[in-house]
Scaffold this motif. Sequence first.
Motif, short mmCIF file in Angstrom:
data_model
loop_
_atom_site.label_atom_id
_atom_site.label_comp_id
_atom_site.label_asym_id
_atom_site.label_seq_id
_atom_site.Cartn_x
_atom_site.Cartn_y
_atom_site.Cartn_z
N ALA A 89 51.41 32.42 43.84
CA ALA A 89 51.56 33.38 44.93
C ALA A 89 52.38 34.59 44.48
O ALA A 89 53.35 34.46 43.74
CB ALA A 89 52.23 32.72 46.13
N THR A 90 51.98 35.75 44.94
CA THR A 90 52.64 36.99 44.53
C THR A 90 52.60 38.02 45.65
O THR A 90 51.74 37.95 46.55
CB THR A 90 51.93 37.59 43.29
N LEU A 91 53.53 38.97 45.60
CA LEU A 91 53.53 40.13 46.48
C LEU A 91 53.29 41.41 45.70
O LEU A 91 53.48 42.50 46.22
CB LEU A 91 54.86 40.22 47.25
N ASP A 92 52.89 41.26 44.44
CA ASP A 92 52.61 42.40 43.57
C ASP A 92 51.29 43.03 44.02
O ASP A 92 50.22 42.46 43.82
CB ASP A 92 52.52 41.92 42.12
N PHE A 93 51.35 44.22 44.63
CA PHE A 93 50.16 44.83 45.19
C PHE A 93 49.11 45.13 44.13
O PHE A 93 47.91 45.04 44.37
CB PHE A 93 50.53 46.11 45.95
N ALA A 94 49.57 45.50 42.94
CA ALA A 94 48.62 45.79 41.87
C ALA A 94 47.85 44.53 41.49
O ALA A 94 46.62 44.57 41.30
CB ALA A 94 49.36 46.35 40.65
N ARG A 95 48.56 43.42 41.39
CA ARG A 95 47.91 42.16 41.02
C ARG A 95 46.99 41.69 42.15
O ARG A 95 45.88 41.21 41.90
CB ARG A 95 48.96 41.10 40.71
N ILE A 96 47.45 41.84 43.38
CA ILE A 96 46.62 41.46 44.52
C ILE A 96 45.33 42.28 44.52
O ILE A 96 44.23 41.75 44.73
CB ILE A 96 47.40 41.67 45.83
N GLY A 97 45.45 43.58 44.28
CA GLY A 97 44.27 44.43 44.23
C GLY A 97 43.33 44.03 43.10
O GLY A 97 42.10 44.07 43.26
N GLN A 98 43.91 43.63 41.99
CA GLN A 98 43.10 43.22 40.84
C GLN A 98 42.34 41.93 41.15
O GLN A 98 41.13 41.83 40.92
CB GLN A 98 44.01 43.00 39.63
N TRP A 99 43.04 40.93 41.70
CA TRP A 99 42.42 39.64 41.96
C TRP A 99 41.31 39.75 43.00
O TRP A 99 40.19 39.31 42.78
CB TRP A 99 43.47 38.63 42.42
N TRP A 100 41.64 40.34 44.16
CA TRP A 100 40.66 40.40 45.23
C TRP A 100 39.61 41.50 45.00
O TRP A 100 38.51 41.40 45.50
CB TRP A 100 41.35 40.57 46.57
N GLY A 101 39.99 42.53 44.23
CA GLY A 101 39.01 43.56 43.90
C GLY A 101 37.88 43.00 43.07
O GLY A 101 36.71 43.35 43.26
N ALA A 102 38.22 42.11 42.15
CA ALA A 102 37.19 41.50 41.30
C ALA A 102 36.52 40.31 41.97
O ALA A 102 35.44 39.88 41.56
CB ALA A 102 37.82 41.05 39.98
N ASN A 103 37.17 39.77 43.01
CA ASN A 103 36.64 38.57 43.68
C ASN A 103 36.78 38.74 45.20
O ASN A 103 37.61 38.09 45.84
CB ASN A 103 37.41 37.32 43.24
N PRO A 104 35.97 39.61 45.80
CA PRO A 104 36.13 39.90 47.23
C PRO A 104 35.85 38.70 48.12
O PRO A 104 36.23 38.72 49.30
CB PRO A 104 35.11 41.03 47.47
#
Length: 334
Positions: A43-58
């Motif tokens: 679990a993370t609150l890093d917005f860049a990482r969150i964008g990366q993970w869900w951007g590639a896996n919507p």
Amino acid sequence: MHPLAPGRKTPAGNCTDCREPGHTYRGCRCVTDGRWCHGFRAATLDFARIGQWWGANPGFGVGIACGPAGLVVVDVDAHARSLPDRDRLLPGIRIAETIDLTGLANGFHTLGVLAALRGATNPADDASTLRVRTPSGGLHVWYRTRGHRWQSSVGSAGGRALAWQVDVRAHGGYIVAPGTVTEAGAYEPLGRVREPAPLPDWLARELERTGHLPPAHVPAPRPVPPRARQAVLAAGGGRSAAGRALAALLAEVAACAAVPEGAGFTEKLNRAAYTAGGLVAAGQLADEDAERALAEAAAHARPGQERRYGAVIRGGLSAGRTRPLALGGANDLR
């Protein structure tokens, strides 16, 4: 937050390395390398990482690690199941045989009875906090908390439990975020409230009564058992970096003797076995000495559980032998 598998309420699968025998989240490089792994531990609150993970896996759902988020979530189930024994309906509260249980069928009922006994509002009816309807007809009631490390529980068969068909999601657990859609349906918030309210005092007292707080005082770690220490010394590593590293890990295993369960015994033993296997592969420790030292520490912590700890030792050693471990100093262990 952390990813959930598309259409499911379970964490997204780990990478191949994370599925290897003997691998644990400790020291895992997945998160630092930008990958998710090990469920809520990623679990993370890093917005860049969150964008990366869900951007590639919507299609990913969203899980929330309750402990780091300061959450206690009451998970109310409505499964069609037979009633258990009376002493399991509300653990720690005696229900006399003269009380008619007709109509008592699920967690909504047991939680309601508990609240009524305490003269409090049933959390399922608490419109002051975030409540989320689940696809199975259950309900998640979210509360925020500070100052206590509340522990999770599942069911009421044994150990800590709040009520039959009522789970508690806190440290050591996660909850599905509202808006997540699975094959069974969507997790939908009820009412207008979208923020968790503070944990009610009466419910905090009930959680404490039912064992959802860790011991206030953790006993001091116990030393490595003499025979386990002798096995390390026999390998010629008592004063070396390898010897010190293994002795420290064995001490963590031995210290689990102070807590009957919930001390992370399996994980600590696995880590020690994996390290020992690496030392064996590097020629810094004899195989038989490694096995004997691990078995001695495990037997000290969990006497009579040879089958359980034997499997952990074998698996950890086997995985460790595939990766030789050479230590140059006392702080080189990873």
